[in-house]
Scaffold this active site. Structure first.
Site, PDB file in Angstrom:
ATOM      1  N   ARG B  47     -20.804  35.287  63.610  1.00 16.81           N
ATOM      2  CA  ARG B  47     -19.582  34.515  63.831  1.00 16.81           C
ATOM      3  C   ARG B  47     -19.890  33.054  64.077  1.00 16.81           C
ATOM      4  NH1 ARG B  47     -16.002  37.395  68.309  1.00 16.81           N
ATOM      5  NH2 ARG B  47     -18.110  37.805  69.049  1.00 16.81           N
ATOM      6  N   GLU B 191     -20.705  44.119  82.702  1.00 18.00           N
ATOM      7  CA  GLU B 191     -20.111  42.948  82.066  1.00 18.00           C
ATOM      8  C   GLU B 191     -19.092  42.309  82.999  1.00 18.00           C
ATOM      9  OE1 GLU B 191     -19.087  43.386  77.896  1.00 18.00           O
ATOM     10  OE2 GLU B 191     -20.225  45.249  77.860  1.00 18.00           O
ATOM     11  N   LYS B 206     -18.488  58.266  73.525  1.00 22.18           N
ATOM     12  CA  LYS B 206     -19.732  58.994  73.264  1.00 22.18           C
ATOM     13  C   LYS B 206     -19.503  60.503  73.353  1.00 22.18           C
ATOM     14  CE  LYS B 206     -22.402  55.060  74.927  1.00 22.18           C
ATOM     15  NZ  LYS B 206     -22.924  54.393  76.146  1.00 22.18           N
TER      16      LYS B 206
END
Lengths: 429, 429
Positions: B47, B191, B206
C-alpha cells in the site's frame, strides 16, 4: 469418484497390521471419500496363517509375501513386519512391480534408507514412513513438508516410550532401574528382552531418520552415538532434583554452530523441569524442534501401540493413494545438503559429574586443576564429606565431549579420586 | 533440477511479508534444492511503496496488486494482506490467471473458505494456508494429511497468543485483566485495539478452519459460539486454583457423541493443571487433538510473529511449487461428511458457578432444587458465609449448555440469590 478400488497388500498382521486391516474395513467409506477411490485389502502376508484373525477374510491370507508383492495389481504395499530381512527384499520387489510402499520399519530405514529411497525414485513410486518414528505423532511430514522452507537447527526428543515409562517411574516413585523395568514389563510396556529399548538402539534408529530429514543429509544408524539408560540410578535422580532437573533418554540431532556438520546421539540427560520435554509422562513421546524462523515447536503423543501406529500408517496410505490417482509422487529423499556427521567428541554440551574423593584438604584444588588443564570450565561445585570419604559434584559450562572424556580419564588417575560415580549430560537449557 | 525459476508474487510486505521475502533471498539455494527449481520473487504489492524495504529490489514493488496477480506468468501468489477485501478478489483473480495461492488469511478462510476452495478446484490450482492457524505450528497439514486415515473427535487449543499472554500473566502474578492487558500492549503482544483478540474473534476464525478440516465438513465463522475473556477476574483464577485448575481461552471443536453433528466454540474455561494445555505459557499456542486411533496428540509452538508465520508460509510455498512442477495439486477441501453444526445449547460440559447468596438456612436447598429441576446434576458445592452475605460455589456434572442456561435464569429469579458472580466451563478432564 473412481469406482475401481486401489489394491493394498498388507505385509504383517500383528499388533499394528491387524489395526490397519480393521480400520480399512470399518472406515472404508471415509477412506474412499478422502482418497477419491475405494481401497481394497487385496492380500495379507503372515507367518502363521492358522492364527485366527478377526474381520479378515481367510482367503486373503497367505504365507508367500513375495508372491503377493509380485502380483502386479497391487497399488500400495504396507510393510509392518519390521526388521531388516525379508522386509528390505519385499519393499524392493514391491517397487519393481509397480507398487508404492508405506512402512513403519525404523530399523530398516535407519540402516538402508538411502537405498530404499533410490529404489522408490527409480520406480517413480512413493516411500512413506510416518509410523517409523514416534508412532502416531505427525513428525516426518511436518519436518519434511511443513518446515521445508525453514532451517532446522536441533531436533531433541523422547522417542522411546518404554524407557520414558521407566525413567518417569524412577522419578516419581524413587524406584531403582530394575524395579521400574519390572513394572514396565508386567504392564506390557517393556518386552521380555528389553535390550533394543533400554540400550537405546530403538531411539538411535529414530535419531538417524530424524537427523537425515531435518538436515537434508544422509545419517545412518552407525553415525548415531548411543548410550543406554540401564546405569541411571536413584542417586542420579536425586542429583537431578538438586539441579531443578529430571532425567530423560533423549535423541538429539544438532547442526554444528558453523553449519558445516551435524551430530546425532542418544543418551540419558538431565533437563530442566521447566523444559516442555520434562513433563512428558509415562510411555508418551514428544519431539522438540528448533528452527531459524519457526522457533521452538513441540510434537507430543503416543509413541507406540497398535492403534496409534496404525493411524500414522493410514495417514500415509491416504496420501500415497491420492498421489497414485494424481499420477504423481510426494517428496522423496532430500539429501542435497550432504552434511557430514561429526563424531561424539565434537558435541558441545554441559556435564554433571559425581566423584567419590578422599575427604582431605587440597582435593578440590587438584580436581579443579584437571578440569582447567583440559579446557573445561566449571560452573558449580558441591562438596559433601563424611567419615574420611567425600563426594564432589561438578557441573561444567559448555565443553566438547572430547575435552570432557580427557578430563574424566585424568581424574581417574588422581590418587585422591576414588571413583567417578556418574557422568550425565545436561541439555535443554 | 529445472533452471527456469518459479515466479512468486507477494501481496503484502508487513511483518510477515518482509520475512517471507528475506528468507526467499537468504535461503534461495536451499529452497531451490528442496523444490527442484529456483523460486524468484517476481513482484511485491504494497500500500505504501515509499516505505524503505531492506533487501527488496524497488523495481519489484507495486501498488497495483490486481495487475500483479493478472500478469499471467506468476506461479504462486502469497497473500499476507489479511482481511476480507481486497484479499478475496485478489486470490480469486490469481486462480483465474493460473496461479496457485498460499495465504495466511484466517478471517477470509473462516468466512469464505468454501468459495475459495471451489475457485482453486475449478482452476486446478492449490490453496494452502498453514499460516492461518497457530502461526508456525504445523497443524493444517497434520490434520488434513497425517490424520487423514483417522477419525478426529475433538480439537481443543490455545490459538491466540495475546490472550494466552494476558491469562498467563493474571495466573502467575495475580494481576487483574486490565493490568495484564496493559503489559501485553506495552510489550507488543496486544494491538492498540485488542478487540479481535480479547473478544475471541481471532480464535473463532481459527476454530472454524480447524473444525472444517477435522470433521470434513463446512464450518463458518458464524457457526462458532464465541465468548471473550475480558470478564475473567482474579477471583476466577482463585476459584480455578481451588479446583486444581487454571484458566485458558480455548477453541474447542467437537464431534457430538452420536457422531451426527459437530460444535465449535471459543470461551474461557478452567482446565486441570495436569492437562498439557495448562502449562502453555506466555504467547505460545498449542493444540490438543483427540482421535480414535492416534489417541491424544499435542502440537505446540509460537502462534504468531513475523518469522514463525513466514516459516509456515514458506513450507506451503515449497509444497505448492513442488506440486506445480509435478503437474499435480495437493489435497483440496474435504467436506464430504457435511456434518451440521449444532448450536451452543447442545454442547455438553461441566460448569463452575459462583453465586452471591443470602447467608441464611435453606438457601442451599433452594439452589439445589433449581439445578435438579433443570436436570443439571451437582458434583460439589462449597459454601462460605460472612456478615449475612455468603457465596456458593457449585461445580456440576456434565450437562447441556441449554440446561445450564435455564438453571442460571431460574437462579437469578430466586430471592435468596443476590447475583451470579461468574459462570465458567470446565474442560479437559
Amino acid at each position: 469418484m473412481r469406482t475401481r478400488p486401489l489394491k493394498v497388500a498388507l505385509l504383517g498382521c500383528g499388533v499394528v497390521g491387524s489395526e490397519v486391516a480393521r480400520i480399512m474395513t470399518t472406515h472404508a467409506d471415509d477412506l474412499a471419500a478422502r482418497i477419491g477411490a475405494p481401497v481394497e485389502l487385496a492380500g495379507v502376508a503372515v507367518r502363521r496363517p492358522s492364527r485366527v484373525r478377526a474381520g479378515i477374510d481367510p482367503a486373503l491370507v497367505t504365507t508367500d509375501a513375495t508372491a503377493l508383492v509380485k502380483r502386479g495389481d497391487i497399488d500400495v504395499v504396507v510393510e509392518v513386519i519390521g526388521g531388516i530381512e525379508p522386509a528390505r527384499a519385499l519393499i524392493t520387489t514391491a517397487f519393481e512391480h509397480g507398487a508404492s510402499v508405506v512402512s513403519a520399519n525404523k530399523a530398516l530405514l535407519a540402516q538402508d534408507g538411502a537405498a530404499l529411497h533410490a529404489a522408490a525414485n527409480q520406480a517413480c513410486k512413493d516411500l512413506y514412513y510416518e509410523a517409523a518414528v514416534a508412532g502416531a505423532i505427525p513428525l516426518i511430514r511436518p519436518l519434511r513438508e511443513s518446515l521445508a522452507g525453514d532451517k532446522i537447527n536441533r531436533v531433541m526428543g523422547i522417542v522411546n516410550g518404554t524407557t520414558n515409562f521407566i525413567l518417569d517411574k524412577m522419578d516419581t516413585t524413587g524406584a531403582g532401574y530394575q524395579e521400574a523395568l519390572d513394572e514396565a514389563t508386567a504392564l506390557g510396556y517393556a518386552e521380555a528382552d528389553p535390550t533394543a529399548d533400554v540400550e537405546g538402539f530403538d531411539a538411535a534408529a529414530k535419531a538417524a531418520i530424524l537427523a537425515g530429514i531435518a538436515f537434508h543429509s544422509r545419517v545412518r544408524l552407525d553415525d548415531v552415538y548411543r548410550e543406554g539408560m540401564t546405569e541411571v540410578t536413584a542417586a542420579d535422580f536425586a542429583s537431578a532434583k538438586n539441579m531443578g532437573c529430571t532425567i530423560k533418554l533423549l535423541a538429539i540431532c544438532e547442526r554444528a554452530a558453523d553449519g558445516g556438520s551435524v551430530t546425532a546421539r542418544v543418551h540419558p540427560a538431565m533437563i530442566p523441569l521447566t523444559h516442555p520435554l520434562a513433563s512428558v509422562r509415562g510411555a508418551y513421546n514428544a519431539v522438540f524442534v528448533e528452527s531459524d524462523a519457526a522457533g521452538q515447536l513441540m510434537f507430543y503423543g503416543p509413541g507406540a501401540g497398535g492403534a496409534p501406529t496404525a493411524s500414522a500408517v493410514l495417514g500415509d496410505l491416504v496420501a500415497v493413494c491420492r498421489n497414485r490417482l494424481a499420477g504423481a509422487t510426494g517428496p522423496g529423499e532430500s539429501a542435497y545438503a550432504a552434511l557430514p556427521v561429526s563424531p561424539m567428541g565434537e558435541v558441545v554440551t554441559r556435564y554433571h559429574i559425581s566423584l567419590d574423593v578422599a575427604d582431605k584438604p587440597g582435593v578440590l584444588a587438584q580436581v579443579a586443576t584437571v578440569f582447567a588443564e583440559h579446557g573445561v570450565s566449571i560452573d558449580t561445585v558441591r562438596q559433601q564429606g563424611k567419615d574420611g570419604e567425600a563426594s564432589l559434584v561438578v557441573v561444567t559450562h559448555r565443553a566438547s565431549d572430547a575435552s570432557l572424556t580427557g578430563t574424566v580419564e585424568a581424574l581417574r588417575n588422581l590418587d585422591t579420586v576414588r571413583g567417578v560415580a556418574s557422568i550425565m549430560r545436561v541439555e535443554g537449557e
